[in-house]
Design a protein around this motif. Sequence first.
Motif, PDB file in Angstrom:
ATOM      1  N   SER A 177       0.806  -1.224   0.000  1.00 17.08           N
ATOM      2  CA  SER A 177       0.000   0.000   0.000  1.00 17.08           C
ATOM      3  C   SER A 177       0.840   1.275   0.000  1.00 17.08           C
ATOM      4  N   ALA A 178       2.143   1.152   0.246  1.00 20.14           N
ATOM      5  CA  ALA A 178       2.986   2.353   0.281  1.00 20.14           C
ATOM      6  C   ALA A 178       4.434   1.987  -0.009  1.00 20.14           C
ATOM      7  N   VAL A 179       5.111   2.871  -0.742  1.00 27.23           N
ATOM      8  CA  VAL A 179       6.542   2.723  -1.021  1.00 27.23           C
ATOM      9  C   VAL A 179       7.184   4.088  -0.806  1.00 27.23           C
ATOM     10  N   THR A 180       8.213   4.146   0.018  1.00 22.48           N
ATOM     11  CA  THR A 180       8.916   5.408   0.263  1.00 22.48           C
ATOM     12  C   THR A 180      10.428   5.182   0.178  1.00 22.48           C
ATOM     13  N   PRO A 181      11.169   6.141  -0.390  1.00 24.42           N
ATOM     14  CA  PRO A 181      10.658   7.337  -1.050  1.00 24.42           C
ATOM     15  C   PRO A 181      10.140   6.998  -2.443  1.00 24.42           C
ATOM     16  N   SER A 182       9.421   7.924  -3.046  1.00 21.20           N
ATOM     17  CA  SER A 182       8.884   7.679  -4.389  1.00 21.20           C
ATOM     18  C   SER A 182       9.910   7.968  -5.471  1.00 21.20           C
ATOM     19  N   SER A 183      10.985   8.642  -5.095  1.00 27.61           N
ATOM     20  CA  SER A 183      12.101   8.892  -6.009  1.00 27.61           C
ATOM     21  C   SER A 183      13.378   8.554  -5.266  1.00 27.61           C
ATOM     22  N   ALA A 184      14.162   7.632  -5.812  1.00 29.23           N
ATOM     23  CA  ALA A 184      15.345   7.154  -5.094  1.00 29.23           C
ATOM     24  C   ALA A 184      16.477   6.872  -6.067  1.00 29.23           C
ATOM     25  N   ALA A 185      17.675   7.000  -5.568  1.00 31.72           N
ATOM     26  CA  ALA A 185      18.853   6.695  -6.374  1.00 31.72           C
ATOM     27  C   ALA A 185      19.073   5.188  -6.414  1.00 31.72           C
ATOM     28  N   ALA A 260       1.651  -0.402  -8.536  1.00 31.08           N
ATOM     29  CA  ALA A 260       2.063   0.286  -9.756  1.00 31.08           C
ATOM     30  C   ALA A 260       2.493   1.721  -9.481  1.00 31.08           C
ATOM     31  N   ASN A 261       3.355   2.238 -10.369  1.00 34.13           N
ATOM     32  CA  ASN A 261       3.813   3.636 -10.298  1.00 34.13           C
ATOM     33  C   ASN A 261       4.366   3.988  -8.921  1.00 34.13           C
ATOM     34  N   ALA A 262       5.120   3.050  -8.352  1.00 34.92           N
ATOM     35  CA  ALA A 262       5.552   3.191  -6.964  1.00 34.92           C
ATOM     36  C   ALA A 262       6.781   4.067  -6.803  1.00 34.92           C
ATOM     37  N   VAL A 263       7.733   3.935  -7.715  1.00 38.11           N
ATOM     38  CA  VAL A 263       9.008   4.630  -7.506  1.00 38.11           C
ATOM     39  C   VAL A 263       9.670   4.941  -8.844  1.00 38.11           C
TER      40      VAL A 263
END
Length: 423
Positions: A177-185, A260-263
């Motif tokens: 239900s959640a993925v953090t961060p949504s932008s990661a190296a 979907a569209n997690a990160v």
Amino acid sequence: VGGVPCASTEWFSPTKVGCLLPAVSAFGDSSAPLTNLTVQVETTAGRRHAFANAVSLRPPSLSSVVSGGEVAPGVPGNVSLVGEGLEGVAVGLRAGGEWECAAVSMTSSPQAVGGPTSGTTGANNASGALLCSGLTVGASVQGGSLLSLELEWPRGSGRWVGQPGVWLLTSPDPVVSAVTPSSAAPSSWLLVGGSGLGRWAEDLRGISVGGVPCASTEWFSPTKVGCLLPAVSAFGDSSAPLTNLTVQVETTAGRRHAFANAVSLRPPSLSSVVSGGEVAPGVPGNVSLVGEGLEGVAVGLRAGGEWECAAVSMTSSPQAVGGPTSGTTGANNASGALLCSGLTVGASVQGGSLLSLELEWPRGSGRWVGQPGVWLLTSPDPVVSAVTPSSAAPSSWLLVGGSGLGRWAEDLRGISVGGVPCA
């Protein structure tokens, strides 16, 4: 009893005798009913009397699940249970009306290791337990289902007796239900939250991002797991988009859930030019730059949209020798720098031009990402505005003044007077 001799008898008086009931196996035909059995007494005189519907053999029963009460569909597991009349009998056990234990035995301790309890609990202080080994519930069974239990008594008889109030629970299907961060190296950690992500670490089979397995995973709880993002090179096809990637969790039960569209993988970026920021058109040069996410990645670098570095590598010191800085400065204390070697800007480029920079990530992908605010400057074209003295003897010195006459000595190719090179 039921035509089977008592295991032992005891005489008390002409009006009272005792019978030790035989084991259930003594009744021979496993399909014979064990209810409403006739009790017959025979004396040495050969006289007999039968008392019909006298007794029923009470089957063993289960009262609670001690451990292993949550089972993963498709994965063999062990369940420990306690009840009544289990000692010294041979029973079978099945769940959901069809999935049987591979083996059933008695254990000295009812508290087996690992796993939550289910069904009616509170019997952990019993002296022993029934251990069901190798119970494999069908992989197609929905997670979160309640499975009824039945005992086969005696084992192999085909006579199954339901155990009301005692049941097993199938592990819930994983839900992300959640993925953090949504932008990661790349090669950084993601935290994945949800439910049903495994009862314990062994239940987590794997996590993937964009279809690529995480470099490493970490189980924290049934609601939280971690994923070490793979290096960008692991994504194979260099033309594949690296944004809005799907994160999928799979348990050992073979259950999966995709978010979907997690990160999105954050590309490396440049923040400043450290040295070599002024380049001479037509002359190979080196440029040193610093930024974010550069360590351990393979990138390409080009200036002005067309002139690429012959080689790109990381250096231990960002402050390369020689040459002024350009673009955004102030990063000279960084721990390392990207070194662009052999950058040759076209000789026809006008002096004093600003050249934008782009990173190709990963190198060879053809995916170029602009680096706003970071640029190179081409050396200005030479302009001669004064010569002194205006009259001079041969073999004497002239002083030539102007602008753009070379960044340093090596940039001065030559001076001529009347078409003749200076001595």
